[in-house]
Write an enzyme that holds these catalytic residues in place. Structure first.
Site, mmCIF file in Angstrom:
data_model
loop_
_atom_site.group_PDB
_atom_site.id
_atom_site.type_symbol
_atom_site.label_atom_id
_atom_site.label_comp_id
_atom_site.label_asym_id
_atom_site.label_seq_id
_atom_site.Cartn_x
_atom_site.Cartn_y
_atom_site.Cartn_z
ATOM 1 N N HIS A 115 0.817 -1.215 0.000
ATOM 2 C CA HIS A 115 0.000 0.000 0.000
ATOM 3 C C HIS A 115 0.850 1.266 0.000
ATOM 4 C CE1 HIS A 115 0.487 -0.163 4.484
ATOM 5 N NE2 HIS A 115 0.437 1.141 4.374
ATOM 6 N N ASP A 145 0.093 -7.564 1.320
ATOM 7 C CA ASP A 145 0.617 -6.212 1.511
ATOM 8 C C ASP A 145 2.137 -6.171 1.570
ATOM 9 O OD1 ASP A 145 0.341 -3.494 1.653
ATOM 10 O OD2 ASP A 145 -0.051 -3.430 3.804
ATOM 11 N N GLY A 217 3.216 6.624 8.463
ATOM 12 C CA GLY A 217 4.523 6.763 7.843
ATOM 13 C C GLY A 217 5.472 5.650 8.212
ATOM 14 N N ASN A 218 5.121 4.867 9.259
ATOM 15 C CA ASN A 218 5.932 3.716 9.640
ATOM 16 C C ASN A 218 5.685 2.503 8.752
ATOM 17 O OD1 ASN A 218 5.975 5.078 12.654
ATOM 18 N ND2 ASN A 218 7.712 3.717 12.304
ATOM 19 N N SER A 219 4.679 2.564 7.884
ATOM 20 C CA SER A 219 4.380 1.430 7.012
ATOM 21 C C SER A 219 5.620 0.987 6.252
ATOM 22 C CB SER A 219 3.298 1.806 5.994
ATOM 23 O OG SER A 219 2.033 1.788 6.576
ATOM 24 N N THR A 235 2.983 -2.647 9.601
ATOM 25 C CA THR A 235 1.974 -2.583 8.547
ATOM 26 C C THR A 235 0.741 -1.765 8.904
ATOM 27 O OG1 THR A 235 2.657 -4.717 7.650
ATOM 28 C CG2 THR A 235 0.447 -4.002 7.095
ATOM 29 N N ALA A 236 0.204 -1.905 10.103
ATOM 30 C CA ALA A 236 -1.073 -1.268 10.418
ATOM 31 C C ALA A 236 -1.161 -0.956 11.894
ATOM 32 C CB ALA A 236 -2.234 -2.174 10.005
ATOM 33 N N ILE A 237 -2.091 -0.058 12.226
ATOM 34 C CA ILE A 237 -2.318 0.307 13.623
ATOM 35 C C ILE A 237 -3.815 0.414 13.887
ATOM 36 C CG2 ILE A 237 -0.162 1.573 13.960
ATOM 37 C CD1 ILE A 237 -1.727 4.168 13.483
ATOM 38 N N LEU A 274 -4.154 -25.343 -0.394
ATOM 39 C CA LEU A 274 -4.377 -26.647 0.212
ATOM 40 C C LEU A 274 -5.654 -27.297 -0.300
ATOM 41 C CD1 LEU A 274 -3.366 -28.708 2.310
ATOM 42 C CD2 LEU A 274 -4.593 -27.397 4.063
ATOM 43 N N GLY A 275 -6.696 -26.495 -0.504
ATOM 44 C CA GLY A 275 -7.952 -27.018 -1.030
ATOM 45 C C GLY A 275 -8.926 -27.478 0.037
ATOM 46 N N GLY A 278 -12.926 -24.369 6.228
ATOM 47 C CA GLY A 278 -13.114 -24.734 7.622
ATOM 48 C C GLY A 278 -13.220 -23.534 8.515
#
Length: 457
Positions: A115, A145, A217-219, A235-237, A274-275, A278
């Site tokens: 992103h 991401d 900005g840390n992304s 990545t996110a917060i 894996l197919g 669940g």
């Protein structure tokens, strides 16, 4: 920049209302002269370690364009202009900031978030010593991401990768990045939780949670341990106004490494599958199935001719481990399988009828992962499609604002069950059916449990 419906990426600001090929990696120096002495007293410090590794964390700035819809033409003017002028997407320039981590100094490879560089026309990397270099994108994977960039320069510093499977809650963690464009910043905390999922940030979630202060900005920045080894990509917060409240998420280094190896080899991710379908084991499932375990991935269905089917896995099995490491939930299993490349062999530990068994499975390639909606039909451009093995249909996960898919009337949450009354079970089948079709097509849609048709041309 990409934004989740519940959580924002670190390069964005969110409102308080939102819930909230192997890489040739050389050794990085570890803690030196620690602890130090000041006036005869021992004073522990992270400074010696950080002096060695902070040059490997870079600032990333991007310039690009994305499309935004025009305002709708008022009904009174549609007689003159027609509907063609309604919500036509228009190019809009943007600038963005993020962070990145040098993982191979010889080849100039930098890992960041997808992103951060999404829709970027120009990517500039600023090193800690002030050097500014133009970067090229080697490849990326939107569903996890992750993106891989490359720069050409001498005297680069890289970070050694840690085994993120060895992390424990309570381990110290240090976040390094460039929040709010201030320049490189270091914060510290601990690993607050592991295996965080079901956050609706990405398709494949197996996050490290940390209370080390990270902000917009840390992304793409680094989360490291006390030895200066990379344990995750920030990545996110969760936080009002994009600020830190002590809840941040990072992609584990092992997951990142698996994806980057594929990008280096193929230019893209060849995702293994894996197919199975669940859910995570809970107290109700454990009681109903008379299980003596409280965690794991419960298998409800095994797809015919899938990797799981060929290995002998059956509905009712509970997957509790992979390659000797525990699996605590179905979502964790999905994320780990989804980051491993196709044709990879894995050993799955399974509970069946109270007995523990190990099955060797060779993952097949997820063919639908390489099919873009726009290549299926031009009016599906902007829709994010996902196979639903449970429903044997296609779920529309997201629809981009102002995209052809939105103008066609499609919405997030719609389920495509067929075309022209022909049953469609997955994305690959939809592509094959539409490749020779012209004219008006009727999509069979289930929306809010009601069946309807949407016409596309």
């Amino acid at each position: 920049m990409k934004k989740s419906s519940k959580l924002s990426k670190l390069s964005l600001v969110i409102s308080a209302a939102l819930f909230s090929s192997t890489l040739a990696l050389t050794s990085a120096p570890v803690l030196a002269n620690w602890p130090v002495q000041v006036d005869g007293q021992v004073m522990p410090s992270l400074a010696p370690m950080l002096e060695h590794i902070t040059p490997a964390v870079v600032s990333i700035s991007v310039i690009g364009t994305h499309k935004v819809p025009q305002q709708n033409v008022p009904d009174a003017f549609k007689f003159f202009f027609g509907n063609k002028r309604q919500s036509q997407p228009q190019p809009q320039p943007f600038r963005g900031l993020g962070s990145g981590v040098i993982i191979d100094s010889e080849k100039g490879y930098i890992v960041t978030n997808y992103h951060v560089i999404e829709n970027a026309d120009e990517i500039m990397v600023t090193l800690k010593d002030g050097r500014q270099l133009e970067a090229i994108k080697i490849g990326s994977d939107a569903k996890s991401d992750i993106a891989l960039l490359q720069i050409k320069s001498d005297n680069l510093i890289e970070i050694k990768l840690a085994d993120s499977d060895e992390l424990r809650v309570g381990d110290f963690a240090i976040a390094i990045g460039s929040p709010f464009g201030l320049g490189q910043t270091v914060t510290s905390g601990i690993v607050s939780a592991l295996g965080r999922s079901n956050l609706n940030i990405e398709h494949y979630e197996d996050f490290i949670q940390t209370d080390a202060a990270i902000n917009s900005g840390n992304s793409g920045g680094a989360l490291v341990n006390l030895r200066g080894e990379l344990i995750g990509i920030n990545t996110a917060i969760i936080g009002p106004g994009g600020g830190n409240v002590g809840i941040g998420f990072a992609i584990p280094s092992n997951m990142m490494h698996n994806l980057i190896k594929q990008i280096i080899e193929f230019g893209e991710v060849h995702r293994g599958i894996l197919g199975v379908s669940g859910r995570s084991v809970n107290s109700e499932i454990a009681k109903a199935m008379e299980l003596n375990i409280s965690q794991g991935g419960f298998i409800e269905q095994v797809m015919p001719d899938s990797a799981a089917d060929e290995a002998g896995i059956k509905a009712g099995d509970v997957i509790v481990g992979m390659n000797g490491k525990s699996i605590k939930s179905f979502l964790e299993l999905r994320a780990k399988i989804g980051s491993i490349g196709a044709n990879t062999t894995v050993n799955l530990t399974i509970i069946r009828d109270g007995d523990k068994k190990v099955f060797t499975v060779k993952l097949k390639q997820d063919q639908s992962a390489d099919i873009s909606p726009a290549s299926i039909h031009r009016m599906l451009a902007g829709a994010q499609l996902e196979n639903s093995t449970k429903k044997q249909a296609i779920i529309i996960e997201q629809v981009a604002q102002g995209s052809p898919a939105q103008m066609a009337g499609l919405k997030a949450g719609d389920i495509i069950t067929g075309v022209n009354r022909k049953r469609i079970k997955d994305i690959a089948q939809l592509r094959d059916y539409l490749k020779d079709k012209t004219g008006v097509l009727a999509l069979n849609i289930v929306r809010d449990n009601h069946a309807q048709y949407i016409m596309i041309r």
